[in-house]
Design a protein around this motif. Structure first.
Motif, PDB file in Angstrom:
ATOM      1  N   GLY A 121      61.146  77.196  65.240  1.00 33.56           N
ATOM      2  CA  GLY A 121      61.441  78.331  66.100  1.00 33.56           C
ATOM      3  C   GLY A 121      61.337  78.119  67.634  1.00 33.56           C
ATOM      4  N   GLY A 122      60.562  77.242  68.083  1.00 36.89           N
ATOM      5  CA  GLY A 122      60.291  77.128  69.463  1.00 36.89           C
ATOM      6  C   GLY A 122      61.505  76.373  70.166  1.00 36.89           C
ATOM      7  N   ILE A 123      62.189  75.382  69.239  1.00 33.00           N
ATOM      8  CA  ILE A 123      63.262  74.828  69.864  1.00 33.00           C
ATOM      9  C   ILE A 123      64.340  75.660  70.042  1.00 33.00           C
ATOM     10  CG2 ILE A 123      64.950  72.960  68.882  1.00 33.00           C
ATOM     11  CD1 ILE A 123      62.787  71.541  67.841  1.00 33.00           C
ATOM     12  N   ILE A 124      64.864  76.607  68.780  1.00 35.79           N
ATOM     13  CA  ILE A 124      65.999  77.276  68.978  1.00 35.79           C
ATOM     14  C   ILE A 124      65.741  78.475  69.895  1.00 35.79           C
ATOM     15  CG2 ILE A 124      67.239  78.816  67.547  1.00 35.79           C
ATOM     16  CD1 ILE A 124      66.708  77.030  65.213  1.00 35.79           C
ATOM     17  N   GLY A 125      64.602  78.981  69.998  1.00 37.74           N
ATOM     18  CA  GLY A 125      64.079  79.991  70.730  1.00 37.74           C
ATOM     19  C   GLY A 125      64.139  79.605  72.444  1.00 37.74           C
ATOM     20  N   GLU A 126      63.894  78.503  72.711  1.00 42.08           N
ATOM     21  CA  GLU A 126      63.853  77.983  73.897  1.00 42.08           C
ATOM     22  C   GLU A 126      64.659  78.306  75.061  1.00 42.08           C
ATOM     23  OE1 GLU A 126      61.920  74.100  76.423  1.00 42.08           O
ATOM     24  OE2 GLU A 126      63.199  73.818  74.659  1.00 42.08           O
ATOM     25  N   PRO A 127      66.073  78.261  74.634  1.00 40.28           N
ATOM     26  CA  PRO A 127      66.853  78.606  75.461  1.00 40.28           C
ATOM     27  C   PRO A 127      66.919  79.947  75.877  1.00 40.28           C
ATOM     28  CG  PRO A 127      68.070  77.384  73.832  1.00 40.28           C
ATOM     29  CD  PRO A 127      66.581  77.152  73.465  1.00 40.28           C
ATOM     30  N   LEU A 128      66.633  80.672  74.836  1.00 45.80           N
ATOM     31  CA  LEU A 128      66.511  82.432  74.941  1.00 45.80           C
ATOM     32  C   LEU A 128      65.513  82.495  75.845  1.00 45.80           C
ATOM     33  CD1 LEU A 128      67.018  83.273  70.989  1.00 45.80           C
ATOM     34  CD2 LEU A 128      68.515  83.808  72.864  1.00 45.80           C
ATOM     35  N   LYS A 129      64.333  82.165  75.954  1.00 46.43           N
ATOM     36  CA  LYS A 129      63.215  82.125  76.690  1.00 46.43           C
ATOM     37  C   LYS A 129      63.639  81.738  78.159  1.00 46.43           C
ATOM     38  CE  LYS A 129      59.275  81.714  73.717  1.00 46.43           C
ATOM     39  NZ  LYS A 129      58.113  80.907  73.545  1.00 46.43           N
ATOM     40  N   VAL A 130      64.069  80.681  78.309  1.00 43.86           N
ATOM     41  CA  VAL A 130      64.555  80.066  79.574  1.00 43.86           C
ATOM     42  C   VAL A 130      65.309  81.007  80.490  1.00 43.86           C
ATOM     43  CG1 VAL A 130      65.625  78.129  80.874  1.00 43.86           C
ATOM     44  CG2 VAL A 130      64.095  77.626  78.995  1.00 43.86           C
ATOM     45  N   HIS A 131      66.463  81.717  79.734  1.00 45.50           N
ATOM     46  CA  HIS A 131      67.366  82.493  80.266  1.00 45.50           C
ATOM     47  C   HIS A 131      66.831  83.960  80.193  1.00 45.50           C
ATOM     48  CE1 HIS A 131      70.538  79.291  81.343  1.00 45.50           C
ATOM     49  NE2 HIS A 131      70.018  78.668  80.105  1.00 45.50           N
ATOM     50  N   GLY A 132      65.974  84.289  79.682  1.00 40.06           N
ATOM     51  CA  GLY A 132      65.247  85.619  79.730  1.00 40.06           C
ATOM     52  C   GLY A 132      66.249  86.328  78.910  1.00 40.06           C
ATOM     53  N   ARG A 133      66.588  85.992  77.805  1.00 39.84           N
ATOM     54  CA  ARG A 133      67.676  86.813  76.856  1.00 39.84           C
ATOM     55  C   ARG A 133      66.832  87.590  75.906  1.00 39.84           C
ATOM     56  NH1 ARG A 133      72.963  84.551  76.885  1.00 39.84           N
ATOM     57  NH2 ARG A 133      73.239  85.777  75.084  1.00 39.84           N
ATOM     58  N   ALA A 134      65.558  86.987  75.610  1.00 43.59           N
ATOM     59  CA  ALA A 134      64.920  87.673  74.445  1.00 43.59           C
ATOM     60  C   ALA A 134      63.341  87.258  74.412  1.00 43.59           C
ATOM     61  CB  ALA A 134      65.364  87.404  72.731  1.00 43.59           C
ATOM     62  N   ARG A 135      62.437  88.262  73.964  1.00 44.40           N
ATOM     63  CA  ARG A 135      60.977  88.019  73.957  1.00 44.40           C
ATOM     64  C   ARG A 135      60.662  88.448  72.595  1.00 44.40           C
ATOM     65  NH1 ARG A 135      59.350  84.108  77.835  1.00 44.40           N
ATOM     66  NH2 ARG A 135      60.636  84.491  79.685  1.00 44.40           N
ATOM     67  N   GLY A 136      59.311  88.292  72.377  1.00 40.32           N
ATOM     68  CA  GLY A 136      58.627  88.875  71.217  1.00 40.32           C
ATOM     69  C   GLY A 136      59.243  88.864  69.754  1.00 40.32           C
TER      70      GLY A 136
END
Length: 338
Positions: A121-136
């Motif tokens: 989950g952390g690996i796949i979600g990392e790009p979303l966090k880095v680019h501010g695309r999704a949280r929580g």
């Protein structure tokens, strides 16, 4: 810009022109540059939205360097890359960061490309966090959707990479590449490290994702049989240069360059009684630090002529078939063919 020019620009997502990537060779106490490895030496091609260009050639010919240079993971020495009309090499850091959301990569090694200390989950979600695309909760839902899309259970999100097989890890790598809804994915030999049965599954998954999402692929491989399964067009690379490019069917039914013929003859036959002449290139691949003059393939070519040793062939379309481009004196300066 004229309406015709606008239409042509709309038909090209990725436009690569005269791309060159040289690596300095340094020796001595002070690291003096004594030469250059010409890993990519004047490569040009275009890729349309939703299409796949297969880039093939033996190990060390510059395929991976081409893909990584296009993404600006490796600095280019010369040439240009335009993505959706934007000059990739001239973009400042902030704009390049934004553009990277549209240009992603699937790496060859499904074992080395995933951080062993991070959950799936952390690996796949990392790009979303880095680019501010999704949280929580939105991030969790997006990761679950991506896992489901690549054929894995969303319940796997709290597991670690070592708990998965090679094929499953590559699916995770694909999910990570899809996270930011890219338009182009560079597939850097994504199935070469997998069992043959798993290769077919991953190729079918990539085709389905392309159909569903309209993705464009630059598919890098050394296996022509794999490339024929997924590519609309195929470009053959040798010693940093393109030697032939054509629609997939045209290339496989009528290969023109001697190097392409050698690669084709090495594909395993579907039946032992199928007639096929085995064409073996002479000698070894020359050094990219000191490539031969003239045609780069001439020291190994079974049909070499005198002019091949001194005059570089032009990468030009065949008369009557502008989609089939080849760099070979046999088809440009003479009626004689291999």
């Amino acid at each position: 810009m004229t309406s015709t020019a606008t239409s042509l620009a709309a038909d090209v997502l990725l436009d690569v022109r005269d791309l060159r990537t040289y690596f300095p060779v340094r020796r001595g106490l002070f690291g003096r540059t004594v030469g250059y490895v010409r890993a990519v030496d004047g490569v040009s091609f275009a890729l349309a939205p939703g299409k796949t260009l297969g880039l093939v050639g033996e190990s060390g010919c510059g395929k991976t360097t081409t893909g990584r240079t296009i993404l600006r993971l490796i600095p280019a020495t010369a040439g240009s890359v335009r993505f959706a009309g934007q000059d990739v090499f001239s973009l400042p850091a902030a704009e390049m960061r934004s553009l990277r959301q549209n240009m992603q990569i699937i790496f060859q090694d499904p074992y080395g490309s995933l951080n062993p200390r991070m959950t799936i989950g952390g690996i796949i979600g990392e790009p979303l966090k880095v680019h501010g695309r999704a949280r929580g909760k939105a991030l969790e839902d997006r990761v679950a959707d991506l896992l489901d899309r690549v054929g894995l259970s969303p319940a796997y999100c709290n597991r670690y990479p070592h708990e998965f097989s090679g094929g499953q890890r590559q699916r995770i790598g694909i999910a990570r590449a899809l996270a930011l809804d890219p338009r182009l994915i560079v597939c850097d030999e994504p199935v070469s490290a997998l069992d043959v049965s798993i290769q077919a599954q991953i190729l079918n998954l990539l085709e389905q994702l392309q159909a569903d999402l309209g993705l464009a692929y630059l598919f890098i491989a050394h296996d022509l049989a794999v490339v024929s399964h997924i590519s609309d067009d195929v470009a053959v690379m040798y010693l940093g240069k393109l030697v032939e490019q054509a629609p997939s069917r045209s290339l496989y039914e009528n290969p023109l360059h001697p190097y392409t013929k050698c690669l084709m003859s090495a594909i395993p036959k579907s039946h032992p009684d199928t007639p096929r002449e085995r064409i073996v290139p002479l000698g070894e691949v020359p050094s990219a630090t000191n490539p031969p003059p003239g045609c780069p393939f001439h020291p190994r070519c079974p049909w070499v002529m005198d002019r091949c040793r001194t005059r570089p062939p032009v990468f030009a379309p065949m008369p009557g078939d502008t989609d089939h481009v080849v760099a070979c004196h046999l088809h440009q300066d003479s009626e004689e063919g291999p």
